[in-house]
Design an enzyme around this catalytic site. Structure first.
Site, PDB file in Angstrom:
ATOM      1  N   GLU A 113     -13.103   5.638   3.478  1.00 28.42           N
ATOM      2  CA  GLU A 113     -12.782   6.464   4.785  1.00 28.42           C
ATOM      3  C   GLU A 113     -12.587   5.737   5.878  1.00 28.42           C
ATOM      4  O   GLU A 113     -12.563   6.511   7.106  1.00 28.42           O
ATOM      5  CB  GLU A 113     -13.318   7.873   4.753  1.00 28.42           C
ATOM      6  N   HIS A 132     -17.722  11.298  11.242  1.00 22.63           N
ATOM      7  CA  HIS A 132     -17.021  12.116  10.113  1.00 22.63           C
ATOM      8  C   HIS A 132     -18.165  12.779   9.288  1.00 22.63           C
ATOM      9  O   HIS A 132     -19.050  12.298   8.655  1.00 22.63           O
ATOM     10  CB  HIS A 132     -16.233  11.227   9.268  1.00 22.63           C
ATOM     11  N   HIS A 134     -19.582  16.355   6.606  1.00 24.19           N
ATOM     12  CA  HIS A 134     -19.099  17.266   5.714  1.00 24.19           C
ATOM     13  C   HIS A 134     -20.288  18.433   6.308  1.00 24.19           C
ATOM     14  O   HIS A 134     -20.614  19.225   5.475  1.00 24.19           O
ATOM     15  CB  HIS A 134     -19.571  16.895   4.357  1.00 24.19           C
ATOM     16  N   HIS A 204     -13.233  19.928   3.716  1.00 25.11           N
ATOM     17  CA  HIS A 204     -13.941  18.735   3.767  1.00 25.11           C
ATOM     18  C   HIS A 204     -14.933  18.535   4.849  1.00 25.11           C
ATOM     19  O   HIS A 204     -16.133  18.153   4.501  1.00 25.11           O
ATOM     20  CB  HIS A 204     -12.632  17.742   3.838  1.00 25.11           C
TER      21      HIS A 204
END
Lengths: 290, 290, 290, 290
Positions: A113, A132, A134, A204
């Site tokens: 990613e 990023h 979760h 996500h």
């Protein structure tokens, strides 16, 4: 005989323990500055960011953080694909903003990613760090039509509504899954993020950006708190008060140093506790073998 | 002088600690491999699974995990009736898939709900491991008409709707309770599970199956996260987005090794902390006496 | 033989640990009483209050507690601007109730929200201690039209409805943010608080006051519990029972010493655990250098 | 010189630590059986019950547990008024079932709510142990018209609806507060409890009774789990499945030994961890002085 072996082992282990303790205790955590490396401080902050975000439960077995190079804005640093809890300076790779590809990975596996990071650095010259995560604080909101809105005083860096990225809008026939694993998806995410500090990602997690690693981390911590407060308030009443114009603020107006120091110290305390136990068992050597 | 004293102290103190550490730190945890035992690795994974699931709060004083024999697919291994937190390789019994009865239990008490495992192994040749838990993440959903649905990216191994087993549908006059303590109930549960990786059990918990112990454990961990995210989203809005076709994936498409390693390491860290304290007080010898 | 070795090891290992323990264990925590200082006990309680409130999660990186001087009721004590977790007696400043300004700060930075404290001491001669927290237990309620109401037996010191301060009501053109950083805002907050022990602050937190530091702390702990119980009950039913007249009580009727002692002991236990680990690594000296 | 003192101190401390460890590790915890005392085992179980219930968060700074005497059913044992976390065998008083008054208290302060225990022992010859807790798992339900209902398999000892005691129904003019501080209130509570194992107490907590200390403790643990599962399910849907006739069971049908052992072991582990830290700091001696 066994005792003699253990005695010797223990002597050697204690030396390792003391060294590890000194490493943990020296601020900023992990700052093995290489003389003359203009990115040394940014890399050190990145390692500290990982420790803080893992400790806060914002990163778990997934998620990643990067920082743009101070020396060359067309380059960013990000760890190889690995559990966030184990990231050290030696795990950092250099990648190109232009295509999110690594420069000389030396056989280390890149993160699928990475396009989240590269495409945002490309679209946002003001951004120096990308997270990023979760985070379970934001996923429930991301599944609903309800947008994250600033409700707590320290969340005034958020816009009145934070966008939620819906990957299906850029899904092509044959595309599978929800991971942002190419520049098409990455640039779509960057478009959704636009000039904001945060975008949720449906089902996500989120992406959080800042003008420095410290800012991105503090933003991520307050997004978590704000999301939980907004959700709990909405369970009580649909009529809740969000921050209005005069209650919002620009990044320059928000001193992130005090919350950063608080988070860093909190993480040091907890890291010391874990290191006492792991070091006594030689677990640090066990981890190094992998 | 103080350093010399501490050095001497450290090298004398931790004899028992280092032994305990070596025991805990050897991956996989508890792998007393018997040379030539084709099931040694599966049994070792099973013990690790217990430690992970107890640490994650998925197993508490109830619940059990089993693995099918690699040597003989008509046999499975499962601990005697005992608290999950204490399971070791020596506690494993061999049972027959055909009737869920033990082969040579040597006086050890079998678990009344072994039929959950036997009947699923019978109905599902693809299944190599079965977890039955009382996870509090799924019980609330199980009490409602709402079905567990995949909402987080990593839960794409789930079908669009996960079935909930209602034991009253196979209850006969005179039957009492909700435990799956015979082959009639066990085969009914297996029918509800059908080809899925999970079935909820109303007011009781869940059963999670996989092609390996590792897969079953990772599935159980993500079912927990997914259930919590789905529930919290439903409290905010009835209009939530679940994963659709292209976002689902087959087991082969889900690399469970990275989450398994993350969970295993997390469990090792916590086990080390507990062992420091128990070893210092000779509690491990105390436990062994029972 | 092993016992003898362990005995020897134990007596050599914990020199630093015992010193640290004596420092932590002396009640009240941090009481470096200055002979003849009439405010020594109040200052000591203030330091303990910080430890308790941080340990209870009521204070985190923000929030502050103050106490009025016993010697001069026109003066109050409050720490310089700093993380609550690190407050010690040496960090306390003297400020004037009349204008919330420091008397001889010696270069230490004052807290921008000191007006919360000064203005309440001015308006409330009965108040000896003020807590401002960002407690996440009350923020959700503060965002809704629903008022905090006493529902648990120990919350009988609360009025039938606790007011929520809305800072926009005193906002002037050009005013920014939600912090109480001048006497206009501070006196408005004091007016909202009126004669009550608590006022919520919309999207910000709460202010809790008492006739002593101990009372304010115990009140804050029970406001947290009460808020959570009221919120959870409201999620189940709009028809909930709040305390009525005969179930409310005056401060004099509520013996806060037993809950204060329970909270203090709980905090000591947790502080001891953290100090074991930090002391073994010399982290306390590291902190002192910053 | 300081080192010599500490060395000596440590030697003495280590002896105390080792003794404490042995005390904690010997099942049942705290069983200093007095030869010939028929109530020794019940008192020992009572001390263990306190440790378990504090560890589970069911007792905090309030709440109390008692046991009826095996020697004389007109007598029960209960600690003096004190924090639950500190209760030891030496703190137990003997009280009369007939009027809830102590027999020879030797200056120790009795608990104001002893009437909860005495009146229940009077009304319920089958009850051998009574727990009064302020468990936060049941208070929200107690504030609503919704009754606790058995929804999880292990809660089959509960009736279809558990009564909620409303103290206002026996309040007389001039009565204040919600505490059960006389026999009128105590007997009213016993009437509400009737033949059930549990009664909620509106805005206050619960009372849980059993045929032994072990049974009462296991019941309390499952009431907590059941309450949380019922509440979470109700947030999702008003249409939830509660246990029906064949799923309920009598006390004789519920083997409480396995959950009791699991809870006891869990508490021992945590107690060992806390004792390591407290003992190293001499905190146990500090506590003994109070």
């Amino acid at each position: 005989m066994q005792e003699a072996l253990h005695t010797l082992a223990r002597l050697l282990t204690s030396v390792a323990v003391l060294v590890a303790a000194l490493a943990v205790a020296s601020p900023p955590a992990g700052a093995q500055t290489t003389a003359g490396d203009p990115d040394a401080e940014r890399k050190a902050d990145l390692i500290t960011a990982y420790k803080i975000l893992v400790n806060e439960g914002i990163l778990d077995s997934f998620g990643h953080v990067s920082v743009r190079s101070a020396k060359d804005p067309n380059v960013f640093f990000m760890p190889r694909a690995m559990p966030p809890a184990l990231v050290s300076v030696d795990d950092l790779l250099e990648l190109r903003v232009s295509d999110s590809q690594p420069i000389d990975p030396k056989g280390r596996r890149v993160n699928g990613e990475r396009y989240i990071h590269g495409e945002i650095y490309k679209a946002r010259p003001d951004v120096m760090s990308v997270i990023h995560s979760h985070s379970q604080a934001v996923i429930p909101l991301s599944l609903t039509p309800i947008k994250l809105r600033p409700v707590v005083a320290q969340a005034g860096f958020l816009p009145p509504e934070t966008p939620t990225f819906e990957i299906r809008e850029v899904r092509k026939d044959g595309d599978r899954g929800m991971q942002v694993t190419d520049s098409v998806r990455g640039s779509a995410l960057a478009r959704t993020l636009s000039s904001h500090p945060v975008a949720l990602m449906r089902g996500h997690g989120e992406v959080v950006v800042g003008g420095s690693v410290k800012q991105a981390v503090v933003y991520a911590a307050y997004v978590d708190i704000n999301a939980r407060m907004q959700m709990q308030a909405l369970l009580l009443s649909r009529d809740i008060v969000a921050l209005d114009g005069p209650e919002l603020f620009t990044p320059a107006e928000f001193d992130i140093n005090r919350p950063w120091e608080h988070l860093r110290q909190k993480t040091l305390d907890d890291a010391a506790r874990a290191k006492v136990d792991r070091a006594q068992f030689g677990l640090d050597q066990t981890q190094a073998k992998r």
